[in-house]
Scaffold this active site. Structure first.
Site, PDB file in Angstrom:
ATOM      1  N   GLU A   1       0.915  -1.395   0.143  1.00 31.06           N
ATOM      2  CA  GLU A   1       0.020  -0.015  -0.196  1.00 31.06           C
ATOM      3  C   GLU A   1       0.819   1.310  -0.030  1.00 31.06           C
ATOM      4  O   GLU A   1       2.347   1.185   0.240  1.00 31.06           O
ATOM      5  CB  GLU A   1      -0.913  -0.061   1.114  1.00 31.06           C
ATOM      6  CG  GLU A   1      -1.795  -1.422   1.063  1.00 31.06           C
ATOM      7  CD  GLU A   1      -3.121  -1.377   2.069  1.00 31.06           C
ATOM      8  OE1 GLU A   1      -2.880  -0.584   3.360  1.00 31.06           O
ATOM      9  OE2 GLU A   1      -3.882  -2.049   1.926  1.00 31.06           O
TER      10      GLU A   1
ATOM     11  N   GLU B   1      -1.529 -10.195  -6.111  1.00 30.75           N
ATOM     12  CA  GLU B   1      -1.785 -10.914  -7.511  1.00 30.75           C
ATOM     13  C   GLU B   1      -0.922 -10.222  -8.431  1.00 30.75           C
ATOM     14  O   GLU B   1      -0.017 -10.827  -9.354  1.00 30.75           O
ATOM     15  CB  GLU B   1      -3.167 -11.124  -8.238  1.00 30.75           C
ATOM     16  CG  GLU B   1      -4.118 -11.810  -7.185  1.00 30.75           C
ATOM     17  CD  GLU B   1      -4.848 -10.825  -6.246  1.00 30.75           C
ATOM     18  OE1 GLU B   1      -4.306  -9.878  -5.718  1.00 30.75           O
ATOM     19  OE2 GLU B   1      -5.972 -10.895  -6.059  1.00 30.75           O
TER      20      GLU B   1
HETATM   21  N1  THU Z   1      -5.974  -6.583  -2.446  1.00 27.47           N
HETATM   22  C1  THU Z   1      -5.250  -7.328  -3.084  1.00 27.47           C
HETATM   23  O1  THU Z   1      -4.022  -7.544  -2.610  1.00 27.47           O
HETATM   24  N2  THU Z   1      -5.778  -8.277  -3.941  1.00 27.47           N
HETATM   25  C2  THU Z   1      -7.123  -8.191  -4.375  1.00 27.47           C
HETATM   26  O2  THU Z   1      -7.540  -8.805  -5.171  1.00 27.47           O
HETATM   27  C3  THU Z   1      -8.111  -7.551  -3.444  1.00 27.47           C
HETATM   28  C4  THU Z   1      -7.485  -6.275  -2.615  1.00 27.47           C
HETATM   29  C5  THU Z   1      -5.395  -5.498  -1.404  1.00 27.47           C
HETATM   30  C6  THU Z   1      -5.201  -4.137  -1.945  1.00 27.47           C
HETATM   31  C7  THU Z   1      -5.430  -3.427  -0.577  1.00 27.47           C
HETATM   32  O3  THU Z   1      -4.166  -3.114  -0.247  1.00 27.47           O
HETATM   33  C8  THU Z   1      -6.096  -4.266   0.269  1.00 27.47           C
HETATM   34  O4  THU Z   1      -6.172  -5.390  -0.235  1.00 27.47           O
HETATM   35  C9  THU Z   1      -7.566  -3.781   0.634  1.00 27.47           C
HETATM   36  O5  THU Z   1      -8.272  -3.485  -0.596  1.00 27.47           O
END
Ligand code: THU
Length: 135
Positions: A44, A55
């Site tokens: 993030e 992913e």
């Molecule tokens: N997130 C993922 O890593 N993969 C997904 O397919 C859905 C969301 C992460 C992004 C963000 O850091 C956190 O989950 C909350 O949305």
């Protein structure tokens, strides 16, 4: 590699998540046709939009290492510091990235080690816009 083995690698990869803003940690493990595994965890950013999903970290590591042939990806997620949730489905942007590099029969492995759920890319992203549309 079994679905369960790949899911366990995704759970391990999740430990590398940098998710101080959402508090939601995701891990992924991507299997290539010749048996290599590339892992990823979400990263993030204080400006929010530069955030990247687990992913896509796995895919971009693999693609930047020259990989082009993929069999399946395992994805797990849940509140940071807690066990994974029963299902963490890939977001739409990650599905689109899968469509760039994978065929309809590419497999998404989700759920938990005791309750594994599998989907094909065609099931979770039918009729997508992809490389074929620009030919
Ligand atoms: N997130 C993922 O890593 N993969 C997904 O397919 C859905 C969301 C992460 C992004 C963000 O850091 C956190 O989950 C909350 O949305």
């Amino acid at each position: 590699m079994t679905d369960k083995e790949l899911l366990l690698l995704a759970i391990k990869a999740r430990e590398s998540s940098y998710s101080p803003y959402s508090g939601f940690a995701v891990g992924a493990a991507l299997l290539t046709r010749d048996g290599k595994v590339y892992t990823g965890a979400n990263i993030e950013n204080a400006a929010y939009t530069p955030t990247i999903c687990a992913e896509r970290v796995a895919f971009f590591k693999a693609v930047n290492s020259g990989e082009r042939d993929f069999v399946k990806i395992a994805v797990v997620g849940g509140k940071r510091g807690e066990a994974i949730s029963s299902l963490c489905a890939p977001c739409g942007v990650c599905r689109q990235v899968m469509a760039e590099f994978c065929r309809d029969d590419f497999i998404i492995v989700a759920g938990t080690p005791d309750d594994i759920k599998t989907y094909t890319l065609k099931q979770i992203l039918p009729d997508y816009f992809g490389p074929k549309d620009l030919k």
